[in-house]
Scaffold this motif. Structure first.
Motif, PDB file in Angstrom:
ATOM      1  N   VAL A 154       0.877  -1.167   0.000  1.00 32.15           N
ATOM      2  CA  VAL A 154       0.000   0.000   0.000  1.00 32.15           C
ATOM      3  C   VAL A 154       0.918   1.222   0.000  1.00 32.15           C
ATOM      4  O   VAL A 154       1.780   1.345   0.868  1.00 32.15           O
ATOM      5  CB  VAL A 154      -0.916   0.039   1.242  1.00 32.15           C
ATOM      6  CG1 VAL A 154      -1.724   1.329   1.272  1.00 32.15           C
ATOM      7  CG2 VAL A 154      -1.831  -1.172   1.274  1.00 32.15           C
ATOM      8  N   ILE A 155       0.744   2.092  -0.988  1.00 32.37           N
ATOM      9  CA  ILE A 155       1.481   3.357  -1.024  1.00 32.37           C
ATOM     10  C   ILE A 155       0.476   4.438  -0.655  1.00 32.37           C
ATOM     11  O   ILE A 155      -0.448   4.720  -1.407  1.00 32.37           O
ATOM     12  CB  ILE A 155       2.116   3.612  -2.406  1.00 32.37           C
ATOM     13  CG1 ILE A 155       3.092   2.482  -2.744  1.00 32.37           C
ATOM     14  CG2 ILE A 155       2.817   4.971  -2.417  1.00 32.37           C
ATOM     15  CD1 ILE A 155       3.710   2.584  -4.117  1.00 32.37           C
ATOM     16  N   ASN A 156       0.662   5.005   0.511  1.00 35.40           N
ATOM     17  CA  ASN A 156      -0.298   5.974   1.026  1.00 35.40           C
ATOM     18  C   ASN A 156      -0.161   7.329   0.348  1.00 35.40           C
ATOM     19  O   ASN A 156       0.831   7.626  -0.315  1.00 35.40           O
ATOM     20  CB  ASN A 156      -0.166   6.079   2.542  1.00 35.40           C
ATOM     21  CG  ASN A 156      -0.846   4.906   3.214  1.00 35.40           C
ATOM     22  OD1 ASN A 156      -2.069   4.828   3.239  1.00 35.40           O
ATOM     23  ND2 ASN A 156      -0.065   3.968   3.725  1.00 35.40           N
ATOM     24  N   SER A 157      -1.152   8.183   0.542  1.00 33.18           N
ATOM     25  CA  SER A 157      -1.307   9.457  -0.165  1.00 33.18           C
ATOM     26  C   SER A 157      -0.107  10.383  -0.039  1.00 33.18           C
ATOM     27  O   SER A 157       0.602  10.370   0.961  1.00 33.18           O
ATOM     28  CB  SER A 157      -2.545  10.189   0.369  1.00 33.18           C
ATOM     29  OG  SER A 157      -3.691   9.422   0.126  1.00 33.18           O
ATOM     30  N   ARG A 158       0.051  11.187  -1.085  1.00 33.38           N
ATOM     31  CA  ARG A 158       1.047  12.265  -1.153  1.00 33.38           C
ATOM     32  C   ARG A 158       2.466  11.736  -0.948  1.00 33.38           C
ATOM     33  O   ARG A 158       3.266  12.267  -0.209  1.00 33.38           O
ATOM     34  CB  ARG A 158       0.720  13.341  -0.124  1.00 33.38           C
ATOM     35  CG  ARG A 158       1.514  14.596  -0.228  1.00 33.38           C
ATOM     36  CD  ARG A 158       0.921  15.582  -1.180  1.00 33.38           C
ATOM     37  NE  ARG A 158       1.761  16.774  -1.271  1.00 33.38           N
ATOM     38  CZ  ARG A 158       1.925  17.475  -2.364  1.00 33.38           C
ATOM     39  NH1 ARG A 158       1.274  17.146  -3.447  1.00 33.38           N
ATOM     40  NH2 ARG A 158       2.690  18.519  -2.390  1.00 33.38           N
ATOM     41  N   SER A 159       2.772  10.634  -1.670  1.00 32.96           N
ATOM     42  CA  SER A 159       4.088  10.020  -1.556  1.00 32.96           C
ATOM     43  C   SER A 159       4.786   9.996  -2.901  1.00 32.96           C
ATOM     44  O   SER A 159       4.147  10.071  -3.953  1.00 32.96           O
ATOM     45  CB  SER A 159       3.965   8.594  -1.011  1.00 32.96           C
ATOM     46  OG  SER A 159       3.495   8.628   0.315  1.00 32.96           O
ATOM     47  N   VAL A 160       6.114   9.869  -2.843  1.00 33.55           N
ATOM     48  CA  VAL A 160       6.947   9.772  -4.035  1.00 33.55           C
ATOM     49  C   VAL A 160       7.830   8.540  -3.899  1.00 33.55           C
ATOM     50  O   VAL A 160       8.472   8.340  -2.857  1.00 33.55           O
ATOM     51  CB  VAL A 160       7.833  11.026  -4.216  1.00 33.55           C
ATOM     52  CG1 VAL A 160       8.758  10.872  -5.401  1.00 33.55           C
ATOM     53  CG2 VAL A 160       6.970  12.278  -4.361  1.00 33.55           C
ATOM     54  N   VAL A 161       7.867   7.727  -4.963  1.00 35.76           N
ATOM     55  CA  VAL A 161       8.753   6.578  -5.019  1.00 35.76           C
ATOM     56  C   VAL A 161       9.833   6.911  -6.052  1.00 35.76           C
ATOM     57  O   VAL A 161       9.532   7.110  -7.228  1.00 35.76           O
ATOM     58  CB  VAL A 161       7.999   5.295  -5.415  1.00 35.76           C
ATOM     59  CG1 VAL A 161       8.951   4.114  -5.457  1.00 35.76           C
ATOM     60  CG2 VAL A 161       6.830   5.035  -4.479  1.00 35.76           C
TER      61      VAL A 161
END
Length: 188
Positions: A154-161
């Motif tokens: 799960v990649i939660n909101s307002r994130s950068v990978v």
């Protein structure tokens, strides 16, 4: 004219055609998808959107799928509004993939929503059961080029990978992650 504005003008036509494509057999849609795969112009993107809208679980407005992108198990795919998946991506929705609103996935990225187990030593690993926990990418996420996102993440909101990362664990909101495996770098 921005892509959002073009979509707004064409939305009634695209939605009408996608309703027609709901009754078109999936193998014909898959053939059409592969026929236009190397093309990246507006017409090719509109056709990919129509197929996506007709055959996926749920698809929002202003969704752009780049050339040479493969989406397997389309019936297990859903996304919100203003989503872009750039060229040469591999999206395997075996366990389900959900993208929120305002998600951008850069080129050459892979999302794999299934994983092999290796618990039964009497049969080869490739024949062991697979897990299907799915991938959930929430609103306002940017995934850099060449990223690999694995099952159960799960990649939660307002994130950068960051580019080239391998994401095998969930990411907290408002985070920048990078590396192999991906690690927290800083809050954003």
């Amino acid at each position: 004219m921005a892509g959002r504005d073009k979509f707004r003008l064409l939305k009634p036509i695209l939605n009408s055609i996608s309703w027609i494509f709901k009754i078109v057999p999936s193998f014909i849609c898959l053939f059409l998808w592969h026929s236009i795969m190397p093309f990246n112009g507006l017409i090719a993107k509109m056709i990919r959107y129509i197929i996506l809208k007709a055959k996926a679980q749920c698809v929002g407005d202003n969704v752009s799928i780049g050339a040479n992108t493969i989406i397997k198990n389309l019936k297990n795919f859903s996304c919100g509004n203003n989503v872009s998946i750039h060229e040469n991506c591999m999206i395997d929705c075996n366990g389900g993939i959900r993208l929120g609103n305002n998600v951008s996935i850069a080129h050459a990225t892979s999302l794999v929503a299934a994983n092999h187990t290796w618990n039964d030593f009497d049969i080869p690993i490739k024949y062991n059961p697979i897990t299907k926990r799915g991938i959930d990418i929430r609103d306002d996420v940017w995934v850099g080029c060449g990223v690999r996102i694995l099952d159960g993440v799960v990649i939660n909101s307002r994130s950068v990978v960051a580019a080239g990362a391998v994401v095998n664990k969930s990411i907290q909101k408002k985070s920048l992650v990078a590396g192999v495996p991906a690690k927290f770098i800083k809050n954003i």
